[in-house]
Each structure stands twice: as structure tokens, then as C-alpha cells.
Design an enzyme around this catalytic site. Structure first.
Site: not given
Ligand code: GLN
Length: 459
Positions: A64, A139, A163
Site C-alpha cells: 500500500k 482504503s 481498511s
Molecule cells: N473507512 C474508514 C475511514 O474512512 C476506515 C479507513 C481506514 O481504516 N484507514 O476512516
């Protein structure tokens, strides 16, 4: 097959590269494919020929874009870091290098990991390899799409509120968020420091276990990291707690049906299923969306146009900041900075941040207490299948609701694993769903055990 010389790492990299050439132009899972991947594979093959035998030696992984690899770009899918080159390795990367992993490239994500679909990337969204009209989740959507489309054997992602688990679920693969502190956060571009963990996205539970065991451990560069021996070993029990009161609304009927079928399959394998109550869990999403932006606003303060990345000149120092941050950050990062600054400001701190912190504490106590009675807490990973591209982009709240089952493990620091639980068919296309297992702090071993049982049960 590497160990018995049936294939070489170079063969593996070429196979992944062929998939990348075929699919990445449409999917946009990789932001960059490293042109030295084959050279890395040659090096790995040479190390194996000299007798090294780590199971990850020569295995191509996707990383990532918020995890630093020395000498390579790390942009967190943001304009503000578009040209930033990492000056050191994340600790997890250092450990993978030692094992002899091949880094295939860096994967797309929501900017600074803010999102559930990759639609907040400054470099365009990733598409779901199983249905290109849908998002891969986020994400870590680039990482999950890369694995699901066989463009890498596995990937690293980061999980602040789901994410890793949510995109794994939407792409039909395994995703694992370790206990908070099990994996060093050094070299992970910070989102919410009390919530963030690096973890694997893989095709099997065994792969997730292998990568986790390679990257885990105490690290002097992360004072919240801990040693394997910190938590007592547990007894691998078979009692599953289901917080049914959380499954009453806002969850698709076909997700629930699949979930019940998976529970029945586990029961057949000798697991006992009981109802549990987590009275504060209904607050988890609200608590997360106060604490996370508070931490985001402080973490993103370091991008000031002076120390890292983009630097735009204005008429004064304040103007430099405003220009750099105004143009460098996308809309979601700016929204979270404003929200976070607001909940931390004098006068509102007690009303919002203080309350959220207290509720987080209550929730943690409830989860710890529940995990003294049962061995696992189980829910669906997401309330629906992967949404269509564009379905939620104008409605941040609808996007935030996708995190309803995942944020609790980040707020409490518990380890959580998602494993595929079959598919539901939408407009003729079978779309995957995940089932999420949470265990006590430090009890990843039990999670891998039940995860493998689930894999087997559905075969
Ligand atoms: N979808 C969640 C957010 O928008 C989690 C994001 C993440 O785990 N980085 O914060």
C-alpha cells in the site's frame, strides 16, 4: 514449489507481471509497478540457491502506498506527497526484506487512507476485479484488487477503521488487522495513531498468518509495539458470541442470510453459538468519527509545505501553508482536518472528544468482558456487497456507514480477521462477502484457527 525448485521467483514475478499488463490498465490497482521486480526475484532465487529458505523468500507482494520503502515514492495517494521519496524502510518492510520478499509495486488507496472505496485517491479510483462497475472497497482497495486479480500473491495494507477488512471482504479475499501494537507502525504514514495497524491481505488464512508472523514484534521505533509474550496464551476455545442486537437494521437481508448459513456451518464443525450484548457498540461508529478525525487533524499538521512534499509559495508564511494545504489535500482530507480541529477546540473538547474517549473506554471494557465468556465475537464484515462506483461519493455519511462492523476492533485494539463467506448474486454477477472474527488481545492464533475452519467449511 519454490523450495522444490518446480518454479523460480522469476517465474512468479513474470506471471504476476502478465496479469498486471492484462488487468491493471482498467483496474488501476497499482500506482507504480517497480521496474526492478524481476531483478529482486533473481536476487531471491540466488539466496535460495545458497540455502536460505524463509517461506516468503521470492514471493511477490504488493505494498500500500502509505508504507515506506527506502528510495521509492510513497504518496499515500495524495497530491501533497506525489513526489515524496521515502528516506527509510518501515519496520514491517525491513522484516520482509530480510525474509527476501519481492516488492512488485505500490498500490492505490483512498488519500491518506480516508475512505472505504478508493474514490478519495488523488489518482483515480481502483475498480473491483470481480465487477468493474463496483468499488474494491477501501482504503486498501488497490492492495485487495491486486491480490484478487492475481497481480501479486499477497499485499500489505493498513487498517484504521476497517481498511484491510472491508476491501478484503468486497474482493473475496482474507484480510487481517493485528492486535494494536503487534506490528510496528514505524514507517506507516500516520492516519489515526491510536487506531492504525499494518496487516496482510491474502488469498488464504495460512498466508495471512505467515506474513503476520514475519512482520510482528516489538520495535524501538514504535513505543506502542509489544512482544509476543505480552499477552497470556489462550486455550483455543470454540465458543462464538454473536451481538445480534447490532444486526437488526441497516444490514442487507442477503448478507444476513449468508451470515446465518456461515454460523450454521461453524456449528457443524463443533462451535457453540451464543448471543452476546455489547451495549455501547451501537455508538462505535459515532465514536470513531470523532476520535479518528481528531487524530487525523494532528497527524496531517506535519504537511506544511516546509518539511515534506508539495511546497507552494504565497505572500506570507501563513499564505504558504494555506496554499500548500489547500491545493495539496483533497476534499475528504480537508473535511477530516476541519472536523478534527473542531472536536479538539476549546469549548468543544469536553463535549465531543472527551465524551468519545469515555465511550471508547466503555466499549473496550465490554469487549474485554465478553471475550472472557466467549472466545470470538462474530459479525458480517460489511453490511452490504461492494457498492457501485459513484454510489456513495456525494454522501459521506453513507460511505461512513460501511464501517459499522469494523471500527470496533480499532477502537478496542482487538485483533480481527475477515474470511470469505460465499457470494450473493446481483444482476447476474456473484459478489463476495466476508465474515469477521474478533478475539482477545494477543490471541491471533485462535483467529487463524477458526479462519481456517471457516475456509474449509465453505469449500
Ligand atoms: N473507512 C474508514 C475511514 O474512512 C476506515 C479507513 C481506514 O481504516 N484507514 O476512516
Amino acid at each position: 514449489m519454490l523450495a522444490t525448485k518446480e518454479i523460480s521467483s522469476v517465474d512468479l514475478v513474470r506471471a504476476c507481471k502478465a496479469q498486471i499488463d492484462a488487468r491493471n490498465p482498467a483496474l488501476n490497482a497499482y500506482l507504480e509497478v517497480f521496474d526492478d521486480a524481476e531483478a529482486q526475484a533473481k536476487e531471491a532465487d540466488a539466496r535460495r540457491a545458497q540455502g536460505e529458505n524463509h517461506p516468503l523468500l521470492g514471493i511477490p507482494l504488493a505494498i500500500k502506498d502509505n508504507i515506506l520503502i527506502e528510495g521509492r515514492h510513497a504518496s499515500a495517494a495524495s497530491k501533497i506527497l506525489e513526489n515524496y521519496v521515502a528516506t527509510y524502510d518501515a519496520t514491517a518492510i525491513q522484516k520482509l526484506k530480510k525474509a527476501g520478499v519481492v516488492f512488485m509495486g505500490r498500490t492505490n488507496m483512498d488519500e491518506f487512507a480516508h475512505g472505504s472505496s478508493t474514490e478519495n485517491s488523488a489518482f483515480g479510483p481502483t475498480k473491483n476485479p470481480l465487477d468493474e462497475s463496483r468499488v474494491p472497497g477501501g482504503s486498501s482497495g488497490g492492495s485487495s484488487a491486486a491480490v484478487a486479480a492475481h497481480m501479486a500473491l499477497a499485499a500489505l495494507g493498513s487498517d484504521t477503521g476497517g481498511s484491510i477488512r472491508e476491501p478484503a471482504s468486497f474482493c473475496g479475499i482474507v484480510g487481517f488487522k493485528p492486535t494494536y501494537g503487534a506490528v510496528s507502525r514505524s514507517g506507516l504514514i500516520a492516519m489515526g495513531s491510536s487506531l492504525d495497524q499494518i496487516g496482510p491481505l491474502t488469498k488464504t488464512v495460512a498466508d495471512a498468518e505467515l506474513i503476520f508472523n514475519t512482520i510482528r514484534g516489538k520495535d524501538v521505533l514504535d513505543s506502542t509495539s509489544f512482544d509476543e509474550s505480552l499477552y497470556p496464551k489462550r486455550s483455543m476455545g470454540k465458543k462464538i458470541g454473536v451481538p445480534r442486537h447490532l444486526l437488526k437494521e441497516g444490514i442487507d437481508a442477503d448478507v444476513l442470510a449468508q451470515f446465518e448459513a456461515s454460523l450454521a456451518a461453524l456449528q457443524k464443525k463443533g462451535y457453540e453459538i451464543v448471543d452476546i450484548e455489547l451495549p455501547s457498540a451501537g455508538l462505535a461508529l459515532a465514536v470513531y468519527y470523532v476520535i479518528m478525525p481528531a487524530e487525523v487533524s494532528t497527524n496531517l499538521a506535519r504537511f506544511d509545505g516546509v518539511r515534506y512534499g508539495l511546497s507552494l509559495k504565497g505572500d506570507s508564511l501563513a499564505d504558504d501553508y494555506a496554499k500548500t494545504r489547500g491545493e495539496g489535500f483533497g476534499p475528504e482530507a480537508r473535511r477530516r482536518i476541519m472536523l478534527g480541529t473542531y472536536v479538539l477546540s476549546a469549548g468543544y473538547y469536553d463535549a465531543y472528544y472527551g465524551k468519545a474517549t469515555a465511550a471508547r473506554e466503555a466499549l473496550s471494557r465490554e469487549v474485554v468482558a465478553a471475550l472472557k465468556v466467549v472466545d470470538f465475537i462474530v459479525t458480517p464484515t460489511t453490511p452490504s456487497v461492494a457498492p457501485r462506483l459513484g454510489e456513495n461519493t456525494s454522501d459521506p455519511l453513507a460511505m461512513y456507514l460501511l464501517d459499522i462492523f469494523t471500527v470496533t476492533a480499532n477502537l478496542t485494539g482487538s485483533p480481527a480477521l475477515t474470511v470469505p463467506m460465499g457470494t450473493v448474486t446481483k444482476e447476474g454477477v456473484p459478489l463476495p462477502l466476508g465474515i469477521q472474527f474478533t478475539a482477545a488481545h494477543g490471541d491471533e492464533a485462535s483467529l487463524f484457527t477458526i479462519g481456517k475452519v471457516m475456509e474449509e467449511a465453505l469449500q
